[in-house]
Design a protein around this motif. Structure first.
Motif: not given
Length: 263
Positions: A163-178
């Protein structure tokens, strides 16, 4: 075990109450974004029905694309707003809320990954349920009751872990797999807290269904109002507060291995 559950409940309650406190102070901005999501969703449905016989498939596809971008883009804006409020950042530049094209695409790919996992889980559960046929259980009951129930329970746990994968995408600009791997590693050991949080958020909706089933109209409307004006706007804030709190305790790798963190 009871002491562990007691401690988990207190931690979940603290997160929930903190989110409600933030919502009270910034209700207009958070609830306003939720309202825009509601309007976008309903407007797209209305136009899809109204224009189905009046326009060509090309125009309908363009409108669908516009509403998909607008709807999921607003969701990312809401998540970003929730993260900043959870970090006690009350004001930020307007463009800092707007997700980049890369972030939007990886968010969509993450959602598609969850849909793919759901389909695979349903297929596996269907295969595992086949022996029930030899035990006298009807096929319709397996297909429409048992299998969806088991799949739903499994996917609930999967949803909590990612559930927190969007947070890492927005906060760190990571890819969806990471981001998914980080979310799984991030939530390891916090599943009980998150389950309690989800139960708190779902309690008013379950109460609404109960009162509707018992035909207590007034109580059902009260619970519906609480869901609409309090619970729905607070969901992103609850996750954001939990995210900010757990990120301080996380001591794992920035690119964790998936299999080591699933259990």
């Amino acid at each position: 075990m009871l002491e562990f559950l007691k401690e988990s409940t207190f931690r979940a309650n603290d997160v929930f109450l903190q989110a409600l406190s933030i919502l009270r102070k910034h209700y207009i901005s958070v609830a306003g974004l939720c309202f825009l999501l509601f309007v976008t969703n309903n407007l797209s449905t209305y136009l899809a029905i109204y224009l189905s016989d009046l326009t060509g498939s090309g125009i309908r596809f363009v409108l669908l694309l516009i509403f998909v971008i607008l709807f999921f883009g607003l969701q990312l804006v809401l998540i970003k707003r929730a993260i900043l409020l959870a970090k006690d950042v009350k004001k930020a530049e307007l463009m800092s809320y707007v997700p980049s094209t890369k972030q939007f695409i990886h968010f969509i790919l993450g959602l598609l990954s969850y849909s793919l996992i759901t389909g695979l889980a349903y297929l596996v559960c269907a295969i595992l349920c086949m022996p029930l046929l030899y035990m006298g259980v009807e096929m319709d009951r397996i297909a429409y009751e048992i299998n969806p129930l088991i799949t739903g329970v499994i996917m609930m746990f999967v949803l909590i872990r990612i559930s927190f994968f969007p947070f890492f995408i927005l906060e760190n600009n990571f890819g969806f797999i990471r981001s998914i791997k980080l979310s799984i590693a991030f939530t390891r050991g916090n599943t009980t807290n998150l389950l309690i949080l989800m139960a708190l958020l779902a309690s008013t909706y379950m109460g609404q269904l109960f009162f509707e089933y018992m035909d207590y109209t007034i109580f059902a409307k009260i619970m519906s109002a609480i869901n609409t004006f309090v619970i729905i706007p607070s969901v992103s804030l609850v996750l954001a507060v939990a995210y900010v709190g757990m990120i301080k305790e996380y001591k794992g790798s920035d690119d964790p291995e998936l299999l080591k963190n699933i259990i």
